[in-house]
Design an enzyme around this catalytic site. Sequence first.
Site, PDB file in Angstrom:
ATOM      1  N   GLU A 277       0.838  -1.195   0.000  1.00  0.00           N
ATOM      2  CA  GLU A 277       0.000   0.000   0.000  1.00  0.00           C
ATOM      3  C   GLU A 277       0.873   1.244   0.000  1.00  0.00           C
ATOM      4  O   GLU A 277       1.854   1.304   0.756  1.00  0.00           O
ATOM      5  CB  GLU A 277      -0.944  -0.004   1.208  1.00  0.00           C
ATOM      6  CG  GLU A 277      -1.959  -1.142   1.178  1.00  0.00           C
ATOM      7  CD  GLU A 277      -2.917  -1.134   2.360  1.00  0.00           C
ATOM      8  OE1 GLU A 277      -2.798  -0.207   3.205  1.00  0.00           O
ATOM      9  OE2 GLU A 277      -3.760  -2.027   2.457  1.00  0.00           O
ATOM     10  N   HIS A 296      -7.787   2.109   1.014  1.00  0.00           N
ATOM     11  CA  HIS A 296      -7.814   1.790   2.441  1.00  0.00           C
ATOM     12  C   HIS A 296      -8.574   2.850   3.233  1.00  0.00           C
ATOM     13  O   HIS A 296      -8.021   3.538   4.101  1.00  0.00           O
ATOM     14  CB  HIS A 296      -6.401   1.624   2.991  1.00  0.00           C
ATOM     15  CG  HIS A 296      -6.376   0.766   4.234  1.00  0.00           C
ATOM     16  ND1 HIS A 296      -5.350  -0.097   4.506  1.00  0.00           N
ATOM     17  CD2 HIS A 296      -7.254   0.634   5.260  1.00  0.00           C
ATOM     18  CE1 HIS A 296      -5.583  -0.719   5.654  1.00  0.00           C
ATOM     19  NE2 HIS A 296      -6.741  -0.294   6.129  1.00  0.00           N
TER      20      HIS A 296
END
Length: 321
Positions: A277, A296
């Site tokens: 990420e 996210h």
Amino acid sequence: MTNTNGERQTVLILDEGYEDAAASLADDFPALQLVTQPTGKIRGLVAQTAQVDDALLDEMPDLRTALKLGRSYTNFDMPALRRRDISFAAVPRKGPNCVAELALTLILALSKDIVSGHEAVAMGAYRYRGMVPELTSQRKIAFHWMKNERVHEVGGKTLGIIGMGEISCELARRASVLGMRNIYYKRSPLSPELEAAFDASYAPLNDVLQQSDYVCVAVPHTPETERMIGAQQLDLMKPSAFLVNIARGGIIDEDALIDALAENRIAGAGLDVFTFEPLPAESPLTALDNVILCPHIGGGTGTNRTIELRAGLEKMREMLA
């Protein structure tokens, strides 16, 4: 909220780590004496994950009210509370609520093929179908003009939840309202009482994968859950099923998932979390049209112990009054 002598009623915050939150909220609850260690005549008890059992209750003969931070009260010995006629309540926590909302959002978005539909409208894809915009009326419309084949209703569909913690319990409640059937896998199944509360039934992992129209991953990322959903597990899913991951990226074998999506061995996926990420720009996931990708955002606007304890204390104040 005070006793008959006008004294503040003592409320014990049982879990460790709530000391600062309790101190910061003390002025907002002047009728309550908030403590984080047993002291005096404890009238109320608040717990998130700490165990509340017979032995603990024996140490608190004056306890009249117990409160769970979160809805899944697996850590409370309910028969022990009932034997002592101790009032009980459970309040939702903001964090799990936020993530459950995103999980349901992804399920609904996948069911309506929202991303592909938006892109088709935005780029004027009707032109490739030989269509021309016409003035609409109540009875004259271009219904379903892009003929999205993935569009369906979630009512009557089976939601399989892997992991049944606070997030999953909140998700199951919401899915049940939409008419979905909830099944779940968890190392230690919930009690019949809690299964009834969340309208969910236990099933072994393979059965969850095989029976579900939507599979939602909601377990912690630990060495035991690392890549617990790999090629073998994906092959158990229906070709018409969708996978939703709002937990952690490493729980799913991302390469195996990409292969399953690219080959249409499952219908699609909604992902808020990834192995790396931010999701690398070169990831094959970005080129697939049967996946919804989020940055996210499951935690919503964020939460902390103070926010969640405040909600619990407001309920405690009501109960003691």
